[in-house]
Write a protein that holds these residues in place. Sequence first.
Motif, PDB file in Angstrom:
ATOM      1  N   SER A   1     -13.587  24.815  -5.776  1.00 55.06           N
ATOM      2  CA  SER A   1     -12.988  24.602  -7.101  1.00 55.06           C
ATOM      3  C   SER A   1     -11.545  24.114  -6.999  1.00 55.06           C
ATOM      4  O   SER A   1     -11.028  23.499  -7.934  1.00 55.06           O
ATOM      5  CB  SER A   1     -13.045  25.902  -7.917  1.00 55.06           C
ATOM      6  OG  SER A   1     -12.395  26.967  -7.229  1.00 55.06           O
ATOM      7  N   TYR A   2     -10.886  24.388  -5.880  1.00 56.77           N
ATOM      8  CA  TYR A   2      -9.537  23.871  -5.634  1.00 56.77           C
ATOM      9  C   TYR A   2      -9.567  22.807  -4.535  1.00 56.77           C
ATOM     10  O   TYR A   2      -8.710  22.771  -3.658  1.00 56.77           O
ATOM     11  CB  TYR A   2      -8.591  25.015  -5.240  1.00 56.77           C
ATOM     12  CG  TYR A   2      -8.196  25.889  -6.396  1.00 56.77           C
ATOM     13  CD1 TYR A   2      -7.163  25.512  -7.262  1.00 56.77           C
ATOM     14  CD2 TYR A   2      -8.864  27.080  -6.648  1.00 56.77           C
ATOM     15  CE1 TYR A   2      -6.817  26.314  -8.339  1.00 56.77           C
ATOM     16  CE2 TYR A   2      -8.521  27.893  -7.725  1.00 56.77           C
ATOM     17  CZ  TYR A   2      -7.494  27.499  -8.567  1.00 56.77           C
ATOM     18  OH  TYR A   2      -7.149  28.290  -9.636  1.00 56.77           O
ATOM     19  N   SER A   3     -10.559  21.934  -4.623  1.00 55.37           N
ATOM     20  CA  SER A   3     -10.737  20.906  -3.593  1.00 55.37           C
ATOM     21  C   SER A   3      -9.496  20.045  -3.416  1.00 55.37           C
ATOM     22  O   SER A   3      -9.131  19.674  -2.297  1.00 55.37           O
ATOM     23  CB  SER A   3     -11.931  20.024  -3.942  1.00 55.37           C
ATOM     24  OG  SER A   3     -11.748  19.415  -5.222  1.00 55.37           O
ATOM     25  N   TRP A   4      -8.820  19.723  -4.516  1.00 57.66           N
ATOM     26  CA  TRP A   4      -7.639  18.852  -4.431  1.00 57.66           C
ATOM     27  C   TRP A   4      -6.514  19.509  -3.635  1.00 57.66           C
ATOM     28  O   TRP A   4      -5.821  18.853  -2.856  1.00 57.66           O
ATOM     29  CB  TRP A   4      -7.154  18.496  -5.835  1.00 57.66           C
ATOM     30  CG  TRP A   4      -6.726  19.687  -6.660  1.00 57.66           C
ATOM     31  CD1 TRP A   4      -7.510  20.486  -7.434  1.00 57.66           C
ATOM     32  CD2 TRP A   4      -5.393  20.213  -6.763  1.00 57.66           C
ATOM     33  NE1 TRP A   4      -6.766  21.490  -8.009  1.00 57.66           N
ATOM     34  CE2 TRP A   4      -5.462  21.338  -7.633  1.00 57.66           C
ATOM     35  CE3 TRP A   4      -4.162  19.855  -6.234  1.00 57.66           C
ATOM     36  CZ2 TRP A   4      -4.338  22.088  -7.959  1.00 57.66           C
ATOM     37  CZ3 TRP A   4      -3.043  20.601  -6.560  1.00 57.66           C
ATOM     38  CH2 TRP A   4      -3.134  21.697  -7.410  1.00 57.66           C
ATOM     39  N   LEU A   5      -6.333  20.810  -3.817  1.00 58.78           N
ATOM     40  CA  LEU A   5      -5.276  21.523  -3.102  1.00 58.78           C
ATOM     41  C   LEU A   5      -5.612  21.652  -1.624  1.00 58.78           C
ATOM     42  O   LEU A   5      -4.734  21.523  -0.752  1.00 58.78           O
ATOM     43  CB  LEU A   5      -5.075  22.901  -3.729  1.00 58.78           C
ATOM     44  CG  LEU A   5      -3.875  23.713  -3.238  1.00 58.78           C
ATOM     45  CD1 LEU A   5      -2.575  22.942  -3.456  1.00 58.78           C
ATOM     46  CD2 LEU A   5      -3.825  25.054  -3.967  1.00 58.78           C
ATOM     47  N   ILE A   6      -6.894  21.873  -1.330  1.00 59.83           N
ATOM     48  CA  ILE A   6      -7.332  21.941   0.067  1.00 59.83           C
ATOM     49  C   ILE A   6      -7.099  20.601   0.755  1.00 59.83           C
ATOM     50  O   ILE A   6      -6.631  20.542   1.898  1.00 59.83           O
ATOM     51  CB  ILE A   6      -8.823  22.331   0.133  1.00 59.83           C
ATOM     52  CG1 ILE A   6      -9.033  23.727  -0.467  1.00 59.83           C
ATOM     53  CG2 ILE A   6      -9.339  22.273   1.562  1.00 59.83           C
ATOM     54  CD1 ILE A   6     -10.480  24.052  -0.755  1.00 59.83           C
TER      55      ILE A   6
END
Length: 395
Positions: free
Chosen positions: A250-255
């Motif tokens: 769900s936090y793919s962009w931050l990863i």
Amino acid sequence: MDPYANEWLQFLARWLHVVAGIAWIGASFYFIALDNHLQRPADPADAERGVGGEAWEIHGGGFYHVLKYQVAPRRLPEPLHWFKWEAYTTWLSGFALMVFLYYVNADTYLIDKSVADLSPAAAISISIGLLAASWIVYDVLCRLARSELLLGALLLGLTTLAAWGCSRLFSGRAEYIQVGAMLGTIMAGNVFFVIIPGQWELVRAKQAGREPDAGPGTRGKQRSVHNNYLTLPVVFAMLSNHFPATYGHSYSWLILVALMLIGAWIRHFFNLRHTGRTVWWIPLTAALGIAAVAVAIRPGGGSSAASVAGSVPYASAQAIVSERCVPCHSSHPTKVDSAPLGITFDTPQQIKAQAALIQQVAVTTSTMPLGNATGMTQAERDLLGAWIRQGAKIK
């Protein structure tokens, strides 16, 4: 497009892209390392004729003596070897691969209706527009920013914004590829619009008998260093499709931003090492950073199991798999020519054998079905997760 022909086009574009990318990245690593290895010329005569640095190397059974001129030699040498087609071929083959895989199959690979209800034409237009915008914004910032530290901070902020924006527009797989392609476009743009034109300025000055201006070479060196730091982040983005735990989060962009930043940090270690400074705390902190990301995104406990009351019979799980997964994963698929990776769910034994994989890609993450083409609901994912956690019993 004929699926069989498209598969061959993907294969050939991917093969060319990998080979050209290896050549380009290898050249980048070598020349930045070479620059960092240069020492003042030992022979005063070399310094008098404009040599700014020299390096001795050994490879392939022989010694090499490399000289770098501060600007240009007194006479233009022949032949003069250029390094540009590696970059051009990498970008062109990469864009071709995006066309054959993500644009031709936009409904499957580029679009996820649960993320954004885009038409194929809209999604493709946004993707291409972002590629062009990434170069324009980056180039303007390079020309305006007077500090490399400030420029780096701005680029990190814009990359973060791009990753977040793409996570709201495209499927998880496409999000990572899009951001990687934007950075790759910046790298290719540096070569095509700055580095090679600057080198032509040096050559034309010598041909005209003029004293070359050092400015274009200095700008070219700046962009070459930028490209060097972008290599590992872009390579991760290109390989990311093999790691659904990252792009399916769900936090793919931050990863994505975290792992790209760690990649650039690792590159910094090697660049410093080539200058004679070995800073071991850099790889140590990079390793700790990767470990922190891995721990932070590790799938949690039974959230789906908790939302499903009672025992889940195999018949319920099999009905979901048959409707949502078998259209692709079958000996006789209806949506594709052949089952991806050879994985089929035609029998209870096959479904049970792949239960852990189903858990990873369809429950823990929502990366399957691709683009959610068969419309698997969250309730169905929860039910599958509960069945798997209860032992994936088929009797």
